[in-house]
Design a protein around this motif. Structure first.
Motif, PDB file in Angstrom:
ATOM      1  N   ILE A  43      59.211  68.209  68.752  1.00  0.00           N
ATOM      2  CA  ILE A  43      59.704  68.284  67.378  1.00  0.00           C
ATOM      3  C   ILE A  43      61.079  67.624  67.327  1.00  0.00           C
ATOM      4  CG2 ILE A  43      60.421  69.793  65.496  1.00  0.00           C
ATOM      5  CD1 ILE A  43      58.372  71.799  66.310  1.00  0.00           C
ATOM      6  N   ARG A  44      61.118  66.451  66.735  1.00  0.00           N
ATOM      7  CA  ARG A  44      62.394  65.755  66.592  1.00  0.00           C
ATOM      8  C   ARG A  44      63.264  66.474  65.564  1.00  0.00           C
ATOM      9  NH1 ARG A  44      58.587  61.715  67.123  1.00  0.00           N
ATOM     10  NH2 ARG A  44      58.936  60.249  68.841  1.00  0.00           N
ATOM     11  N   ASN A  61      62.064  75.271  75.379  1.00  0.00           N
ATOM     12  CA  ASN A  61      63.365  74.713  75.000  1.00  0.00           C
ATOM     13  C   ASN A  61      63.841  73.674  76.001  1.00  0.00           C
ATOM     14  OD1 ASN A  61      63.720  76.209  72.618  1.00  0.00           O
ATOM     15  ND2 ASN A  61      64.524  77.958  73.744  1.00  0.00           N
ATOM     16  N   ASN A  62      62.963  73.295  76.924  1.00  0.00           N
ATOM     17  CA  ASN A  62      63.278  72.245  77.903  1.00  0.00           C
ATOM     18  C   ASN A  62      64.370  72.661  78.880  1.00  0.00           C
ATOM     19  OD1 ASN A  62      61.946  69.899  78.439  1.00  0.00           O
ATOM     20  ND2 ASN A  62      63.086  68.623  77.012  1.00  0.00           N
ATOM     21  N   SER A 101      68.180  76.134  61.877  1.00  0.00           N
ATOM     22  CA  SER A 101      68.359  77.528  61.446  1.00  0.00           C
ATOM     23  C   SER A 101      69.816  77.818  61.123  1.00  0.00           C
ATOM     24  CB  SER A 101      67.858  78.489  62.533  1.00  0.00           C
ATOM     25  OG  SER A 101      68.581  78.321  63.730  1.00  0.00           O
ATOM     26  N   GLU A 102      70.723  77.158  61.842  1.00  0.00           N
ATOM     27  CA  GLU A 102      72.155  77.402  61.604  1.00  0.00           C
ATOM     28  C   GLU A 102      72.641  76.754  60.313  1.00  0.00           C
ATOM     29  OE1 GLU A 102      73.283  77.997  66.315  1.00  0.00           O
ATOM     30  OE2 GLU A 102      73.199  75.987  65.437  1.00  0.00           O
ATOM     31  N   PRO A 159      66.481  74.296  70.325  1.00  0.00           N
ATOM     32  CA  PRO A 159      66.406  75.642  69.752  1.00  0.00           C
ATOM     33  C   PRO A 159      66.716  75.592  68.257  1.00  0.00           C
ATOM     34  CG  PRO A 159      67.661  75.667  71.804  1.00  0.00           C
ATOM     35  CD  PRO A 159      67.428  74.224  71.469  1.00  0.00           C
ATOM     36  N   GLY A 160      65.963  76.353  67.480  1.00  0.00           N
ATOM     37  CA  GLY A 160      66.223  76.413  66.048  1.00  0.00           C
ATOM     38  C   GLY A 160      65.514  75.362  65.225  1.00  0.00           C
ATOM     39  N   THR A 161      64.553  74.647  65.830  1.00  0.00           N
ATOM     40  CA  THR A 161      63.834  73.621  65.075  1.00  0.00           C
ATOM     41  C   THR A 161      62.469  74.103  64.578  1.00  0.00           C
ATOM     42  OG1 THR A 161      63.111  72.684  67.208  1.00  0.00           O
ATOM     43  CG2 THR A 161      64.954  71.611  66.109  1.00  0.00           C
ATOM     44  N   GLY A 162      62.190  75.386  64.702  1.00  0.00           N
ATOM     45  CA  GLY A 162      60.985  75.936  64.095  1.00  0.00           C
ATOM     46  C   GLY A 162      59.763  75.979  64.984  1.00  0.00           C
TER      47      GLY A 162
END
Length: 279
Positions: free
Chosen positions: A177-178, A159-160, A224-225, A35-38
């Motif tokens: 997305i790594r 998000n798996n 994102s954080e 989560p938060g990787t775009g």
């Protein structure tokens, strides 16, 4: 029709290859990652870069595949029949188009985002197999078949949280997305916080990656954080020296932007206590 990234989105080479491969193969692009990787932002940027409209279908735990096609409001039709409403004679007045129908019926090619598909029931992906494969579906109430005027570019994010069925995976082009390395992260930060001082950025990112690598962390902070954290550091006009931690204060400055549960906060507090005891 090639995607090369945008000024507002740093796309790695393997990601642009995946997007263009999915477009060429005319298959849905399944994007996984923390989560938060775009992942969601990717669909918006692809639409913007290619000059296409985007239709977004946000999936919840209660979402059913049928809702993406259409919903028939039988209750409203029954009520209108009791009231003598003339609308009741045309069943189309009680059919609400879903996001897939909107994408299929569009006068031009669109990007369809099916966001967080893993939130839904395990049968949800299987229920969409034929529709995504053949680009058509049947409306039983009217007897018509809806076919895609232009095959949409479909981007599906996950998000798996749960495994997706093999039959569904076979129909998708997959990309994970790594998490960005330091150099890529610096490029992402430059997009969102242009002109940030190099020393502050280096100190902050060093600390950020140390936190992510810490053993026992329940939730690792995301891209994102760290962007939110840097925004706060800039707003408070903090210096690299302000960010330095010692044994007595193991928590990072403004840690609420990075640590999102009490277990991780307690982990840092325990480390500080152990450091003080050893000192």
């Amino acid at each position: 029709m090639k995607f090369q990234g945008t000024d507002a989105y740093v796309a790695t080479d393997d990601l642009t290859v995946a997007v263009n491969a999915a477009v060429t193969l005319e298959r849905p692009l399944l994007v996984k990652g923390e989560p938060g990787t775009g992942k969601t932002e990717l669909a918006k940027q692809v639409a913007g870069a290619l000059g296409l409209k985007m239709i977004e279908w946000n999936i919840k735990s209660t979402t059913k595949a049928q809702q993406g096609l259409y919903e028939y409001d039988a209750v409203s039709r029954l009520r209108d029949s009791q009231l003598g409403d003339e609308r009741v004679h045309d069943v189309k007045n009680y059919i609400k188009q879903g996001k897939l129908w909107q994408a299929f019926d569009s006068d031009e090619k669109v990007v369809l985002l099916i966001d967080e598909i893993d939130k839904a029931d395990i049968e949800f992906p299987n229920d969409l197999l034929q529709e995504l494969d053949k680009m058509e579906f049947h409306v039983y109430e009217t007897g018509e078949t809806i076919q895609a005027r232009h095959r949409p570019i479909i981007i599906i994010t996950s998000n798996n949280e749960k495994e997706l069925p093999d039959a569904f995976l076979r129909r998708c082009f997959f990309h994970y997305i790594r998490f960005p390395d330091t150099d890529t992260m610096k490029k992402i930060v430059e997009v969102h916080h242009p002109g940030i001082k190099e020393q502050l950025l280096t100190t902050a990112l060093t600390q950020f990656y140390e936190i992510r690598d810490m053993s026992g962390l329940k939730k690792k902070p995301s891209t994102s954080e760290v962007l939110d954290w840097l925004k706060l550091l800039l707003a408070e006009d903090l210096t690299p020296e302000d960010l330095r931690r010692d044994g007595a204060n193991a928590l990072p400055k403004l840690h609420g932007a990075l640590l999102k549960n009490e277990q991780d906060v307690h982990l840092f507090e325990r480390l500080a206590f152990m450091a003080r005891s050893q000192g």
